[in-house]
Design a protein around this motif. Sequence first.
Motif, PDB file in Angstrom:
ATOM      1  N   ALA A 120       0.840  -1.205   0.000  1.00 33.48           N
ATOM      2  CA  ALA A 120       0.000   0.000   0.000  1.00 33.48           C
ATOM      3  C   ALA A 120       0.872   1.250   0.000  1.00 33.48           C
ATOM      4  O   ALA A 120       0.594   2.219  -0.724  1.00 33.48           O
ATOM      5  N   THR A 157      -4.972   4.249  -6.761  1.00 33.61           N
ATOM      6  CA  THR A 157      -4.468   4.439  -5.398  1.00 33.61           C
ATOM      7  C   THR A 157      -5.280   5.487  -4.651  1.00 33.61           C
ATOM      8  O   THR A 157      -5.700   5.268  -3.511  1.00 33.61           O
ATOM      9  N   SER A 159      -8.274   6.501  -5.324  1.00 33.62           N
ATOM     10  CA  SER A 159      -9.651   6.028  -5.142  1.00 33.62           C
ATOM     11  C   SER A 159      -9.767   5.233  -3.845  1.00 33.62           C
ATOM     12  O   SER A 159     -10.775   5.304  -3.143  1.00 33.62           O
ATOM     13  N   ARG A 160      -8.706   4.522  -3.541  1.00 32.93           N
ATOM     14  CA  ARG A 160      -8.690   3.686  -2.339  1.00 32.93           C
ATOM     15  C   ARG A 160      -8.251   4.462  -1.103  1.00 32.93           C
ATOM     16  O   ARG A 160      -8.807   4.288  -0.017  1.00 32.93           O
ATOM     17  N   GLU A 161      -7.246   5.323  -1.250  1.00 35.46           N
ATOM     18  CA  GLU A 161      -6.594   5.941  -0.093  1.00 35.46           C
ATOM     19  C   GLU A 161      -7.065   7.356   0.233  1.00 35.46           C
ATOM     20  O   GLU A 161      -6.852   7.833   1.350  1.00 35.46           O
TER      21      GLU A 161
END
Length: 202
Positions: A120, A157, A159-161
């Motif tokens: 991540a 990235t 979108s997730r973080e």
Amino acid sequence: MLPATKVEQLAQSIDLVVDAVRGAPVDQYHNPTPCSAWTVKDLVNHIAMMLLMTRDAGTRTASDPGLLTASPVPLLAGRPESEWALLLAGAAEPAARAWFEPAAWEGEAGLGGPPMPATALGGILIAEFTVHAWDTAVATGQPLAVPAALAEATFATYSREAPRMRGLGLLGDEVPQDADAPALDRALALTGRNPRWTPAAH
């Protein structure tokens, strides 16, 4: 995404940001940037800090806590701004090389904060270097060609973080974008940046 692809994309994103800094004239170091109150000089200092901490995170070496607030960071301190791009280029290779080892992507790693899964963190580094390349380029009037796969990875990235990072005060409010906007524009919008930002407007 395979680790090998992430290794390539991290090296690519580091090359992209270093090239943008190389192309930034020193007489534009006081220009505004999309990073709110930062000038180009502040941004270059931040990129230098990131390169040093990226190297340390990849090798699991404790970074100097002072890096987070130093202005300029020790790498640049006492050196004329005309040398900063060259100094960044020198720091780029060790930063990328530290993540060439498979072990860098295993377990947990940190970047001045709580440890997180190394995969991540690696994805965040790819995205951050890519966005800072854009920041530097638009602040100094340079064209920037971001490979499609790198733009897509950056968007994935954030979108997730982004929600977590926004909650920590690391990102601004999302800027609305059309669903069919280019991947880089959507990634920038997730960080709170206006993809059509220009120095002239600030």
